[in-house]
Every structure is written in structure tokens, then in C-alpha cells.
Design a protein around this motif. Sequence first.
Motif, PDB file in Angstrom:
ATOM      1  N   SER A   1      -4.595  -0.830   6.074  1.00 15.61           N
ATOM      2  CA  SER A   1      -3.367  -0.361   5.442  1.00 15.61           C
ATOM      3  C   SER A   1      -2.164  -1.081   6.032  1.00 15.61           C
ATOM      4  O   SER A   1      -2.081  -1.287   7.252  1.00 15.61           O
ATOM      5  CB  SER A   1      -3.209   1.144   5.648  1.00 15.61           C
ATOM      6  OG  SER A   1      -1.959   1.579   5.145  1.00 15.61           O
TER       7      SER A   1
ATOM      8  N   ASP B   1      -8.356   4.860  -0.940  1.00 15.43           N
ATOM      9  CA  ASP B   1      -8.853   4.437   0.367  1.00 15.43           C
ATOM     10  C   ASP B   1      -9.625   3.133   0.172  1.00 15.43           C
ATOM     11  O   ASP B   1     -10.815   3.130  -0.143  1.00 15.43           O
ATOM     12  CB  ASP B   1      -9.778   5.494   0.969  1.00 15.43           C
ATOM     13  CG  ASP B   1      -9.060   6.811   1.234  1.00 15.43           C
ATOM     14  OD1 ASP B   1      -7.834   6.772   1.417  1.00 15.43           O
ATOM     15  OD2 ASP B   1      -9.731   7.858   1.257  1.00 15.43           O
TER      16      ASP B   1
ATOM     17  N   HIS C   1       0.808  -1.217   0.000  1.00 14.79           N
ATOM     18  CA  HIS C   1       0.000   0.000   0.000  1.00 14.79           C
ATOM     19  C   HIS C   1       0.841   1.267   0.000  1.00 14.79           C
ATOM     20  O   HIS C   1       0.298   2.355  -0.188  1.00 14.79           O
ATOM     21  CB  HIS C   1      -0.933   0.015   1.220  1.00 14.79           C
ATOM     22  CG  HIS C   1      -1.915  -1.107   1.240  1.00 14.79           C
ATOM     23  ND1 HIS C   1      -2.289  -1.766   2.396  1.00 14.79           N
ATOM     24  CD2 HIS C   1      -2.600  -1.707   0.234  1.00 14.79           C
ATOM     25  CE1 HIS C   1      -3.162  -2.711   2.106  1.00 14.79           C
ATOM     26  NE2 HIS C   1      -3.356  -2.700   0.802  1.00 14.79           N
TER      27      HIS C   1
ATOM     28  N   HIS D   1      -6.973   3.650   5.870  1.00 14.28           N
ATOM     29  CA  HIS D   1      -6.051   3.947   4.773  1.00 14.28           C
ATOM     30  C   HIS D   1      -5.763   5.451   4.705  1.00 14.28           C
ATOM     31  O   HIS D   1      -4.608   5.872   4.597  1.00 14.28           O
ATOM     32  CB  HIS D   1      -6.627   3.450   3.447  1.00 14.28           C
ATOM     33  CG  HIS D   1      -6.407   1.990   3.214  1.00 14.28           C
ATOM     34  ND1 HIS D   1      -5.295   1.499   2.582  1.00 14.28           N
ATOM     35  CD2 HIS D   1      -7.156   0.903   3.552  1.00 14.28           C
ATOM     36  CE1 HIS D   1      -5.360   0.183   2.530  1.00 14.28           C
ATOM     37  NE2 HIS D   1      -6.480  -0.207   3.109  1.00 14.28           N
TER      38      HIS D   1
ATOM     39  N   THR E   1      -3.738   6.445   7.930  1.00 14.19           N
ATOM     40  CA  THR E   1      -2.378   5.909   7.958  1.00 14.19           C
ATOM     41  C   THR E   1      -1.474   6.724   7.048  1.00 14.19           C
ATOM     42  O   THR E   1      -0.318   7.016   7.395  1.00 14.19           O
ATOM     43  CB  THR E   1      -2.363   4.426   7.546  1.00 14.19           C
ATOM     44  OG1 THR E   1      -3.168   3.669   8.464  1.00 14.19           O
ATOM     45  CG2 THR E   1      -0.950   3.858   7.568  1.00 14.19           C
ATOM     46  N   ARG E   2      -1.980   7.108   5.891  1.00 12.72           N
ATOM     47  CA  ARG E   2      -1.181   7.963   5.001  1.00 12.72           C
ATOM     48  C   ARG E   2      -0.878   9.303   5.660  1.00 12.72           C
ATOM     49  O   ARG E   2       0.235   9.827   5.561  1.00 12.72           O
ATOM     50  CB  ARG E   2      -1.907   8.184   3.669  1.00 12.72           C
ATOM     51  CG  ARG E   2      -1.958   6.965   2.769  1.00 12.72           C
ATOM     52  CD  ARG E   2      -2.249   7.347   1.321  1.00 12.72           C
ATOM     53  NE  ARG E   2      -3.460   8.153   1.189  1.00 12.72           N
ATOM     54  CZ  ARG E   2      -4.689   7.665   1.077  1.00 12.72           C
ATOM     55  NH1 ARG E   2      -4.879   6.341   1.095  1.00 12.72           N
ATOM     56  NH2 ARG E   2      -5.721   8.460   0.951  1.00 12.72           N
TER      57      ARG E   2
END
Length: 275
Positions: free
Chosen positions: A149, A143, A137, A249, A252-253
Motif C-alpha cells: 500500500s 486488498d 491506493h 493493504h 494500512t487502511r
Amino acid sequence: MTKFKFGVVLTVHNKAWLLDRVLTGILTNTLEDFQLCIVLDGCHDDSEKVARETLKKYINFSSVEIIKADNVFETKANNLGLSILNCEYAAIVQDDMIIKESGWNLRMVKPFELFSDIFAVTAQTAHNWKINPNSVHLGMTSDLDNCWSDMIIHTDHANKNTIDRETLGVRRSGNRGPLVLDYEAAKALNFFDEQFSPQDMDDHDLCYRAFKKTGKLVGCYWVDYESKSEWGGTRISGFTAPWLYKANHKNTRLFYSRHLDLIKSSSIVENRKCH
């Protein structure tokens, strides 16, 4: 306004069937005067009725406030509760957690009193974050709604299974619930960053921001509580909701981009005795 040593935020979403046990666990096991804020978040069941009926059993308990939120989810609901408190140490307790240890609050405050470099204490698990070298990922902008993720992984876990009862497992971050915060330090950081709304990774972001601003760390000092996975917190009973996967997702980014410097730095692994 009276300033309490200890305050509790309990956010609730449609937990009428469990709420009496959750509240009773808090009210019977939290020692000394304390402040309680119950946030009813998007409840359309009997959660409010159950809360009020449970509170009536404790006629001498007056430092409680019940507020209603319009389905704002966990990050914003916790911030609403924290903004009400006036205390030295604030605990986040989730609506699927039953406190079973008398004096749990005094125990979880102990590491703050012993060590000057502690920002938060979790009863669940403390850990470090590292880049996942096998991530599929990393660099992805989508997303996804069907998985977590894998950009980063948590390591060096300190929890009930890895440290003894009188050890504080100090790491960079810790999981929410039960999670006790240095209230003034958390307030100076504006509590949880609502860019992480609806939820997920906001607790880790708060811990990392606290370290960057104050140099303070997180420790696990576990207490006895019960929380079963089937009691759930993802608003689809028994399953991980697609919206939560997507939030994970996205967040986490955000966490990765914001804290890559610390993620790439050396881990913190200290096991301190709390005799």
C-alpha cells in the motif's frame, strides 16, 4: 513469580536451519538475569528440537518457556509471548535476527533510564508517517495481493546509517525487531491489536496508541545484529507472500483511519545524546 528487568519474546516459524544461531545470539549476548519466551508458531520442521538442544548448552538458564501456537502468525504469536512475561522491559526478536553485541539488552534499556518520555526503543529504524500525496491506493477498498500500500510513507529515518552510535533518534514510531517496549505501558494497551492479524503495521499502531495515551515516543538506539533478507519472514522463501501484501493493504487502511490525526500533524524529529 519473579519479576525480571528484561524479557525476550522470540517467535519462530520453521527456522530449524537458523534457530541455533538466533538463540545462541540471544543467550550469549543478553547480560544479567532475563526471561525468555519462545513461541513456536505453526512449526512443522525441527524447530522445537533445535530450540531444546540449544537451550541444553546453557544449563544455568532456567527462566525460559516454550509455547506452541497453531499457525497464528506474528501479531498473535507476539501477544502470546508477551502475556507470559513478567518484566520491566520486553524485547521482540524475530527468528531471522542474530544478536551479535554483548550487552545489547542493557544498551537498549539505557534510553528508558535517561528519558522519561520513551515508550519503545528499536535497534532497526524509527521514523514518522506522512500521507503520500501521489498515492494511487488512497480511498481504495481492495486488498491487493501484488504490491504494498502506498497511502502513507515513512520519513525522517533514524537508523544505523543516519545517526551515530550514542544518539537516540526519537520519532513517532519504530519497526519491530529488535524492539524493546516499556512492558507495563504496553500491557496497559493490551499489547498488539489483533485487528492487525496476521501481521504488519501492528507495531506502528502500538506506538501511536502509546503516544495518544501516555505522550511517550519511540527512539532508535541501534545495536549490532545480523538479518539477511533471504532469511525471510513471509513464509514463502525469497518472495513476498500474496497474503502479506493483502494484509498490508488492510492494515494500512486501518492504521490510516485510526491515526489520521497524528499522521497529519507535525513530525517528531529529535536526536538526543545518550552519553
